[in-house]
Write an enzyme that holds these catalytic residues in place. Structure first.
Site, PDB file in Angstrom:
ATOM      1  N   ASN A 128      -3.343   6.162  -1.251  1.00 17.29           N
ATOM      2  CA  ASN A 128      -3.090   6.421   0.166  1.00 17.29           C
ATOM      3  C   ASN A 128      -2.488   7.799   0.431  1.00 17.29           C
ATOM      4  O   ASN A 128      -2.607   8.323   1.528  1.00 17.29           O
ATOM      5  CB  ASN A 128      -2.218   5.315   0.757  1.00 17.29           C
ATOM      6  CG  ASN A 128      -3.047   4.069   0.993  1.00 17.29           C
ATOM      7  OD1 ASN A 128      -4.183   4.158   1.454  1.00 17.29           O
ATOM      8  ND2 ASN A 128      -2.509   2.909   0.654  1.00 17.29           N
ATOM      9  N   GLU A 167      -4.693  -0.243  -8.633  1.00 21.05           N
ATOM     10  CA  GLU A 167      -3.713   0.823  -8.886  1.00 21.05           C
ATOM     11  C   GLU A 167      -2.449   0.108  -9.382  1.00 21.05           C
ATOM     12  O   GLU A 167      -1.870  -0.695  -8.650  1.00 21.05           O
ATOM     13  CB  GLU A 167      -3.450   1.562  -7.561  1.00 21.05           C
ATOM     14  CG  GLU A 167      -2.930   2.960  -7.662  1.00 21.05           C
ATOM     15  CD  GLU A 167      -2.809   3.630  -6.273  1.00 21.05           C
ATOM     16  OE1 GLU A 167      -2.667   2.935  -5.243  1.00 21.05           O
ATOM     17  OE2 GLU A 167      -2.811   4.869  -6.250  1.00 21.05           O
ATOM     18  N   HIS A 212      -1.907  -2.878  -6.765  1.00 17.25           N
ATOM     19  CA  HIS A 212      -2.521  -2.507  -5.490  1.00 17.25           C
ATOM     20  C   HIS A 212      -4.030  -2.690  -5.560  1.00 17.25           C
ATOM     21  O   HIS A 212      -4.718  -1.943  -6.257  1.00 17.25           O
ATOM     22  CB  HIS A 212      -2.137  -1.041  -5.171  1.00 17.25           C
ATOM     23  CG  HIS A 212      -2.557  -0.575  -3.823  1.00 17.25           C
ATOM     24  ND1 HIS A 212      -2.719   0.751  -3.513  1.00 17.25           N
ATOM     25  CD2 HIS A 212      -2.854  -1.254  -2.692  1.00 17.25           C
ATOM     26  CE1 HIS A 212      -3.089   0.866  -2.256  1.00 17.25           C
ATOM     27  NE2 HIS A 212      -3.185  -0.333  -1.733  1.00 17.25           N
ATOM     28  N   SER A 216       0.821  -1.211   0.000  1.00 19.27           N
ATOM     29  CA  SER A 216       0.000   0.000   0.000  1.00 19.27           C
ATOM     30  C   SER A 216       0.852   1.257   0.000  1.00 19.27           C
ATOM     31  O   SER A 216       0.337   2.340  -0.215  1.00 19.27           O
ATOM     32  CB  SER A 216      -0.934   0.002   1.203  1.00 19.27           C
ATOM     33  OG  SER A 216      -0.222  -0.282   2.370  1.00 19.27           O
TER      34      SER A 216
HETATM   35  N1  3HC Z   1     -16.632 -10.551  -0.870  1.00 17.66           N
HETATM   36  C1  3HC Z   1     -17.601 -10.563  -1.796  1.00 17.66           C
HETATM   37  N2  3HC Z   1     -18.636  -9.690  -1.807  1.00 17.66           N
HETATM   38  C2  3HC Z   1     -18.712  -8.817  -0.787  1.00 17.66           C
HETATM   39  C3  3HC Z   1     -17.757  -8.761   0.246  1.00 17.66           C
HETATM   40  C4  3HC Z   1     -16.688  -9.669   0.161  1.00 17.66           C
HETATM   41  N3  3HC Z   1     -15.697  -9.675   1.079  1.00 17.66           N
HETATM   42  N4  3HC Z   1     -18.098  -7.753   1.089  1.00 17.66           N
HETATM   43  C5  3HC Z   1     -19.221  -7.192   0.617  1.00 17.66           C
HETATM   44  N5  3HC Z   1     -19.591  -7.845  -0.512  1.00 17.66           N
HETATM   45  C6  3HC Z   1     -20.693  -7.483  -1.408  1.00 17.66           C
HETATM   46  C7  3HC Z   1     -22.066  -7.733  -0.834  1.00 17.66           C
HETATM   47  O1  3HC Z   1     -22.488  -9.044  -1.086  1.00 17.66           O
HETATM   48  C8  3HC Z   1     -22.904  -6.686  -1.583  1.00 17.66           C
HETATM   49  O2  3HC Z   1     -23.227  -7.134  -2.896  1.00 17.66           O
HETATM   50  P1  3HC Z   1     -24.451  -6.460  -3.740  1.00 17.66           P
HETATM   51  O3  3HC Z   1     -24.050  -5.045  -4.038  1.00 17.66           O
HETATM   52  O4  3HC Z   1     -24.540  -7.298  -4.972  1.00 17.66           O
HETATM   53  O5  3HC Z   1     -25.644  -6.541  -2.841  1.00 17.66           O
HETATM   54  C9  3HC Z   1     -21.971  -5.514  -1.719  1.00 17.66           C
HETATM   55  O6  3HC Z   1     -20.650  -6.057  -1.604  1.00 17.66           O
HETATM   56  C10 3HC Z   1     -22.197  -4.498  -0.654  1.00 17.66           C
HETATM   57  O7  3HC Z   1     -22.075  -5.154   0.618  1.00 17.66           O
HETATM   58  P2  3HC Z   1     -23.102  -5.003   1.815  1.00 17.66           P
HETATM   59  O8  3HC Z   1     -24.488  -4.713   1.291  1.00 17.66           O
HETATM   60  O9  3HC Z   1     -22.936  -6.159   2.729  1.00 17.66           O
HETATM   61  O10 3HC Z   1     -22.546  -3.795   2.637  1.00 17.66           O
HETATM   62  P3  3HC Z   1     -22.392  -2.303   2.231  1.00 17.66           P
HETATM   63  O11 3HC Z   1     -23.401  -1.853   1.253  1.00 17.66           O
HETATM   64  O12 3HC Z   1     -22.287  -1.635   3.546  1.00 17.66           O
HETATM   65  O13 3HC Z   1     -20.980  -2.257   1.484  1.00 17.66           O
HETATM   66  C11 3HC Z   1     -18.632  -2.123   1.385  1.00 17.66           C
HETATM   67  C12 3HC Z   1     -19.811  -2.745   2.094  1.00 17.66           C
HETATM   68  C13 3HC Z   1     -18.538  -2.676  -0.046  1.00 17.66           C
HETATM   69  C14 3HC Z   1     -17.402  -2.537   2.159  1.00 17.66           C
HETATM   70  C15 3HC Z   1     -18.841  -0.551   1.329  1.00 17.66           C
HETATM   71  O14 3HC Z   1     -19.121  -0.066   2.618  1.00 17.66           O
HETATM   72  C16 3HC Z   1     -17.652   0.174   0.781  1.00 17.66           C
HETATM   73  O15 3HC Z   1     -17.463   0.270  -0.426  1.00 17.66           O
HETATM   74  N6  3HC Z   1     -16.832   0.748   1.688  1.00 17.66           N
HETATM   75  C17 3HC Z   1     -15.596   1.445   1.335  1.00 17.66           C
HETATM   76  C18 3HC Z   1     -14.506   0.422   1.183  1.00 17.66           C
HETATM   77  C19 3HC Z   1     -13.208   1.045   0.804  1.00 17.66           C
HETATM   78  O16 3HC Z   1     -13.035   2.256   0.708  1.00 17.66           O
HETATM   79  N7  3HC Z   1     -12.210   0.176   0.594  1.00 17.66           N
HETATM   80  C20 3HC Z   1     -10.881   0.617   0.294  1.00 17.66           C
HETATM   81  C21 3HC Z   1     -10.065   0.621   1.532  1.00 17.66           C
HETATM   82  S1  3HC Z   1      -8.443   1.230   1.252  1.00 17.66           S
HETATM   83  C22 3HC Z   1      -7.568  -0.107   0.766  1.00 17.66           C
HETATM   84  O17 3HC Z   1      -8.023  -1.226   0.719  1.00 17.66           O
HETATM   85  C23 3HC Z   1      -6.153   0.182   0.361  1.00 17.66           C
HETATM   86  C24 3HC Z   1      -5.136  -0.022   1.425  1.00 17.66           C
HETATM   87  O18 3HC Z   1      -3.886   0.251   0.873  1.00 17.66           O
HETATM   88  C25 3HC Z   1      -5.324   0.775   2.697  1.00 17.66           C
END
Ligand code: 3HC
Length: 286
Positions: free
Chosen positions: A191, A153, A141, A120
């Site tokens: 990031n 990325e 990434h 990251s």
């Molecule tokens: N695997 C497969 N599918 C998943 C899953 C997983 N681990 N987690 C969630 N899903 C699916 C659900 O089944 C759902 O599918 P649908 O749209 O077809 O119904 C969809 O994703 C949305 O999930 P939920 O309805 O359970 O929950 P939310 O609507 O609250 O969404 C979330 C959850 C997708 C995590 C959303 O809150 C989100 O996009 N959050 C932001 C996440 C983010 O910013 N991530 C980046 C972090 S930074 C990073 O990773 C980089 C590092 O370097 C720090």
């Protein structure tokens, strides 16, 4: 450019297992490697659960779950990676650890294999320099949760060749992701921009400008973020956020990246976010 058929993934944690999941779901054979059997079992369990989730949503046929899992060979033996054409390393974020993995992979893999890292924030250029194939080293990434987030990325180190970039770009598209090209700089783009947001949100709480809930509401309702920055920080892990901020602080030498003392104190207290059951919010330990 030959199409890649067999890939390796180093590390079966949240990111590594997510990467193995999307690779296997796209028809690739995956060698998933970690240092202990229990990490592999936990990772495979996570993949099975998430494939089930996708099947429940109709994104995947239930009959495809077992064939996808069968394409993943889980192993603690690094030698099993010898035939792969590309490895994505998703080991913990420590340069010394990643450098050791890269040196070992460089000795083991065919000369034309690509070494990608899911780091990251660690410098791709610096990691490439520990190998004899810097032109074949690149950042790939992914974002958590990997099966859901559309972005990869793709980070070009100083020596990354156009051929390596083209292969990884094509692979990301094949995984159903959208690759975005960036050059190697601390925190890349994601990031470098996200962590100061999270850090500033923590300062706002520390200075009693607003509660964590209020800060998150502002971003959810005012800017349509799916999660507020402090919920997201808990999701990423506060320890990970502080580590990345330190990389930015050191890499740019600019005090604007100094980690918020509240974040540092929370990490010292073991409040790492969702994974430890407590961060800005409390979670049931699962
Ligand atoms: N695997 C497969 N599918 C998943 C899953 C997983 N681990 N987690 C969630 N899903 C699916 C659900 O089944 C759902 O599918 P649908 O749209 O077809 O119904 C969809 O994703 C949305 O999930 P939920 O309805 O359970 O929950 P939310 O609507 O609250 O969404 C979330 C959850 C997708 C995590 C959303 O809150 C989100 O996009 N959050 C932001 C996440 C983010 O910013 N991530 C980046 C972090 S930074 C990073 O990773 C980089 C590092 O370097 C720090």
């Amino acid at each position: 450019m030959e199409e890649i058929t067999t890939v390796g993934v180093i590390g079966a944690g949240t990111m590594g297992s997510g990467i193995a999941h999307v690779m296997a779901r796209s028809g690739l054979n995956v060698v998933l490697c970690d240092v202990e059997q229990r990490f592999l079992e936990r990772g495979l369990g996570q993949i099975r659960t998430n494939l089930g989730r996708e099947a429940a949503k109709g994104k995947l046929n239930t009959a495809e779950i077992e064939p996808v899992l069968a394409r993943i060979a889980a192993t603690t033996d690094r030698a099993a990676l010898a035939p792969v054409e590309l490895v994505v390393e998703a080991a913990p974020e420590r340069f010394d650890l990643k450098a050791e993995v890269f040196r070992a992979l460089d000795a083991l893999l065919p000369a034309n294999a690509i070494l990608a890292t899911n780091t990251s924030s660690i410098s791709i250029t610096k990691l490439a320099a520990v190998t004899r194939r810097p032109a074949s080293v690149i950042g790939m990434h992914f974002f958590n949760p990997v099966p859901v987030m559309a972005l990869v990325e793709v980070v070009r180190g100083m020596a990354t060749s156009d051929a390596t970039f083209a292969s990884v770009h094509a692979l990301a598209v094949r995984l159903g992701k959208t690759p975005v090209e960036v050059n190697d700089a601390p925190g890349f783009v994601s990031n470098r921009v996200l962590m100061p947001l999270i850090n500033e949100a923590a300062f706002a709480v520390m200075e009693s400008v607003a509660t964590a809930e209020a800060v998150d509401q502002v971003f959810k309702l005012g800017m349509a973020h799916p999660m507020g920055p402090l919920t997201l920080a808990d999701f990423i892990g506060l320890d990970v956020c502080v580590d990345i901020l330190r990389v930015l602080h050191e890499g740019f030498g600019d005090p604007k990246y100094r980690p918020c003392p509240l974040l540092v104190r929370m990490v010292d207290a073991g409040w790492l976010g969702r994974k430890s059951g407590r961060g800005f919010y409390r979670y049931e330990k699962g």
